[in-house]
Design a protein around this motif. Structure first.
Motif, mmCIF file in Angstrom:
data_model
loop_
_atom_site.group_PDB
_atom_site.id
_atom_site.type_symbol
_atom_site.label_atom_id
_atom_site.label_comp_id
_atom_site.label_asym_id
_atom_site.label_seq_id
_atom_site.Cartn_x
_atom_site.Cartn_y
_atom_site.Cartn_z
ATOM 1 N N ILE A 69 23.616 -9.511 15.823
ATOM 2 C CA ILE A 69 23.037 -9.261 14.501
ATOM 3 C C ILE A 69 24.059 -9.552 13.404
ATOM 4 C CG2 ILE A 69 22.091 -7.478 12.971
ATOM 5 C CD1 ILE A 69 20.862 -6.199 15.490
ATOM 6 N N VAL A 121 19.494 -0.797 11.345
ATOM 7 C CA VAL A 121 19.588 -2.231 11.066
ATOM 8 C C VAL A 121 18.218 -2.901 10.968
ATOM 9 C CG1 VAL A 121 21.879 -2.439 12.081
ATOM 10 C CG2 VAL A 121 19.873 -2.900 13.488
ATOM 11 N N SER A 122 17.139 -2.125 11.171
ATOM 12 C CA SER A 122 15.802 -2.741 11.173
ATOM 13 C C SER A 122 15.447 -3.491 9.877
ATOM 14 C CB SER A 122 14.736 -1.702 11.497
ATOM 15 O OG SER A 122 14.755 -0.691 10.530
ATOM 16 N N GLY A 157 23.490 -5.853 21.154
ATOM 17 C CA GLY A 157 22.997 -6.811 20.166
ATOM 18 C C GLY A 157 23.667 -6.692 18.815
ATOM 19 N N ARG A 158 24.614 -5.744 18.683
ATOM 20 C CA ARG A 158 25.237 -5.563 17.376
ATOM 21 C C ARG A 158 25.965 -6.825 16.917
ATOM 22 N NH1 ARG A 158 30.283 -1.660 16.144
ATOM 23 N NH2 ARG A 158 31.251 -3.221 17.472
ATOM 24 N N VAL A 181 21.852 -0.923 6.685
ATOM 25 C CA VAL A 181 22.156 -1.933 7.699
ATOM 26 C C VAL A 181 23.670 -2.074 7.866
ATOM 27 C CG1 VAL A 181 21.902 -4.352 8.356
ATOM 28 C CG2 VAL A 181 20.026 -3.190 7.197
ATOM 29 N N PHE A 211 14.902 -10.779 8.344
ATOM 30 C CA PHE A 211 15.343 -12.027 8.965
ATOM 31 C C PHE A 211 14.183 -12.727 9.668
ATOM 32 C CE2 PHE A 211 16.834 -14.123 12.886
ATOM 33 C CZ PHE A 211 17.568 -15.151 12.321
ATOM 34 N N LEU A 212 13.418 -11.957 10.447
ATOM 35 C CA LEU A 212 12.314 -12.568 11.202
ATOM 36 C C LEU A 212 11.238 -13.118 10.267
ATOM 37 C CD1 LEU A 212 11.830 -10.014 14.142
ATOM 38 C CD2 LEU A 212 12.989 -12.241 14.195
ATOM 39 N N ILE A 227 16.651 -6.933 10.405
ATOM 40 C CA ILE A 227 15.938 -7.646 11.470
ATOM 41 C C ILE A 227 14.561 -8.098 10.987
ATOM 42 C CG2 ILE A 227 14.959 -7.429 13.794
ATOM 43 C CD1 ILE A 227 17.219 -5.510 14.462
ATOM 44 N N THR A 282 24.387 -13.154 12.929
ATOM 45 C CA THR A 282 23.206 -13.664 12.229
ATOM 46 C C THR A 282 23.345 -13.444 10.726
ATOM 47 O OG1 THR A 282 21.948 -13.014 14.167
ATOM 48 C CG2 THR A 282 20.691 -13.653 12.235
ATOM 49 N N TYR A 291 19.187 0.986 15.855
ATOM 50 C CA TYR A 291 18.241 -0.095 15.563
ATOM 51 C C TYR A 291 17.394 0.225 14.334
ATOM 52 C CZ TYR A 291 19.715 -1.699 20.102
ATOM 53 O OH TYR A 291 20.494 -2.129 21.141
#
Lengths: 282, 300
Positions: A114, B21-22, A110-111, A99, B28-29, B25, A117, B18
């Motif tokens: 993220i 970084v999944s 969206g970087r 990540v 987090f969700l 994500i 976040t 993506y």
């Protein structure tokens, strides 16, 4: 000239004496625990914790009890802690480095959201989420398991942030060279870029292992039966007002700290860089 | 060279970034956003059982106006206040000493000061629980005895119990904060000190005019994580008193959540405490950050 030199020396000696005194205070608890670990539990109950050495009552019995008492419950806790710490550290490094690298190297929609976040999650005390997380682990059927302890916190935002800061400073030419040679993006990461991040992996491995080994609040909620406890939960379950477990408590505490002390003495630099690289930038 | 750069810029990697970084994500969700929303929703509910849930508006928040909540809020706030008051100035002074070229054995002392951070709260708590025991032969009371002071029942009184909590926290975190401040000191340009020397500034002048302003970002960072850590404190208190907390001694907000949610099974009320705690941490940090001019700095 001579005079100033003398005052500097005197100042150095005073500072040294003060630092030695401070170190004695800092190290005292380790010595107290070590000495008490050789005394019978009833001594601790009656006299509290102190530095009195009485070879007539001191023995290695408590350490023997760690293996035999309660059908070796303590050994179970030790094993559980080792497994959970290993699972957590390996998974955390694998996932968070990906990540962090992704956030540092690619430009994508969206970087920034993220990344913000990640920073926001770092600022929320996870303790407020223990109730819904408990219900979630029950629902996912991972309550009272290793996975239940590891999964919710394995993608540590702090580690993501750390790897991102590290990967930003990596030379991008290697990526281009990899692409020209026809490497896929994951091939570039695993074969070229990940080896370049070895120092970051070393530092984060130690910090994640330390966090996991010492973690308390979440395992306390997930682990419901004695044989599944980790060291921190098992030791805390031995604390009672009646003092009937003191034999195990102190010796068990001493043994639980030893792996981290050994790791620290072998690799102090990694501990310290894990805390500081990219960490504090106003 | 120019050619490769062009292709680098032009190339879009589609779904690949993506995928990288999944993990965050998903985590987090599932493990953050969902629990957070569910806490907010539950804080407006009365939950008696799996199928027995009803919305009760702000009743849970109104129920916060009870003595136990205020005890927990007060304890947690006092604890946070003292830990910051001790764990900012003390490590700064030690870091300045350890950063001085003329100090003997810097690295050894830095390692020694860090060692308590290796222990878990439980192990450290076990030591201090007995060090602050009531026996007159135990560590702290024995010292007092040598000074002619009568033994104190440390953990059965509010003020001395709080003292024991702050000591435990200081012992474990001092070395970590020293390392933060040391790294901050190394970012202060040496030329600043050299020109101050030419101007004839003394050590205290240099500390106030160069060192402290130079450490400002680190001070802000340390206070922010201390607010976060102080208000989320639970384990320290748990080792001293378990979950019983006679007379509310050492009762913290997280412990109150734990007791309400798990011992009394009142998930709705416990969630309301959690949301209130989150708001408090955010408000205290915003006040603290604006006090230190953090937002002002962001603007220019």
């Amino acid at each position: 000239m001579q005079n100033t030199k003398k005052t500097i020396n005197a100042k150095n000696i005073i500072v040294l004496v003060l630092l030695i005194l401070a170190s004695a205070i800092i190290l005292a608890p380790f010595l107290f625990m070590l000495i008490s670990s050789f005394k019978p539990g009833r001594e601790l109950m009656r006299y509290g914790i102190n530095l009195n050495i009485d070879l007539n009552i001191m023995s290695f019995d408590n350490y023997g009890l760690l293996v035999t008492d309660r059908d070796g419950a303590y050994m179970h806790w030790y094993k559980n802690s080792l497994i959970i710490t290993t699972m957590h550290t390996v998974l955390a490094l694998f996932l968070t480095s990906m990540v962090g690298y992704g956030l540092a190297v690619y430009n994508f929609k969206g970087r920034n959201l993220i990344f913000l976040t990640v920073l926001a999650v770092m600022m929320v005390p996870i303790e407020i989420l223990i109730l819904p997380l408990y219900r979630l682990t029950v629902f996912m059927n991972i309550i009272n398991t290793y996975w239940g302890v590891v999964l919710p916190f394995v993608v540590s935002p702090f580690a993501v942030f750390f790897f991102r800061q590290y990967a930003v400073g990596l030379p991008k030419e290697f990526i281009d060279a990899g692409r020209i040679d026809g490497c896929g993006e994951f091939g570039i990461y695993f074969r070229i870029m990940m080896p370049l991040m070895t120092p970051a992996f070393g530092a984060m491995a130690i910090l994640q292992a330390m966090t996991s080994w010492n973690s308390f609040v979440w395992p306390l909620i997930v682990l419901r039966t004695t044989e599944n406890f980790t060291l921190t939960i098992g030791l805390s379950s031995l604390i009672t007002p009646y003092g009937n477990n003191y034999d195990l408590l102190i010796a068990g505490s001493v043994m639980s700290v030893i792996p981290l002390i050994v790791l620290f003495l072998l690799n102090q630099k990694a501990f310290i860089s894990g805390l500081t690289i990219g960490g504090v930038k106003g | 060279m120019r050619n490769t750069q062009l292709t680098y810029k032009k190339r879009t990697h589609g779904i690949i970034p993506y995928l990288f970084v999944s993990p965050f994500i998903i985590s987090f969700l599932v493990f953050f956003l969902y629990p957070t929303i569910s806490t907010i929703v539950m804080s407006f509910q009365r939950i008696l059982g799996p199928g027995d849930v009803s919305f009760i508006g702000l009743r849970n928040y109104q129920n916060l106006l009870n003595p136990l909540f205020f005890t927990a809020l007060k304890n947690t706030t006092i604890y946070t206040f003292w830990t910051i008051l001790v764990l900012v100035p003390l490590p700064i002074i030690l870091a300045v000493i350890l950063n001085d070229k003329t100090t003997i054995g810097k690295n050894v002392f830095r390692s020694i000061f860090f060692m308590p951070a290796l222990t878990s709260v439980i192990v450290a708590g076990i030591f201090f629980r007995y060090a602050f025991g009531e026996q007159e032969t135990t560590f702290i009371n024995a010292i007092l005895g040598n000074l002619g002071v009568k033994p104190i029942v440390w953990l059965q009184q509010k003020s001395t119990g709080m003292f024991a909590l702050v000591v435990l926290c200081t012992w474990r975190w001092l070395g970590v904060n020293i390392i933060y401040f040391l790294s901050g000191l190394q970012n202060i340009p040496a030329e600043l000190y050299e020109s101050a020397d030419i101007d004839g500034a003394n050590a205290i002048n240099k500390f106030i005019n160069i060192t402290l302003p130079g450490l400002r970002p680190v001070i802000i960072y340390v206070i922010t994580i201390s607010v976060y850590g102080g208000y989320a404190m639970f384990a320290e208190s748990y080792t001293y008193w378990g979950t019983s907390n006679p007379g509310g001694i050492g009762l913290t907000l997280v412990q109150y959540i734990y007791q309400t949610g798990f011992n009394q099974n009142d998930m709705g009320f416990a969630s309301a405490i959690g949301i209130t705690l989150l708001l408090i941490v955010m408000i205290v940090n915003v006040i603290q950050l604006s006090f230190f001019g953090y937002f002002r700095k962001e603007e220019d």
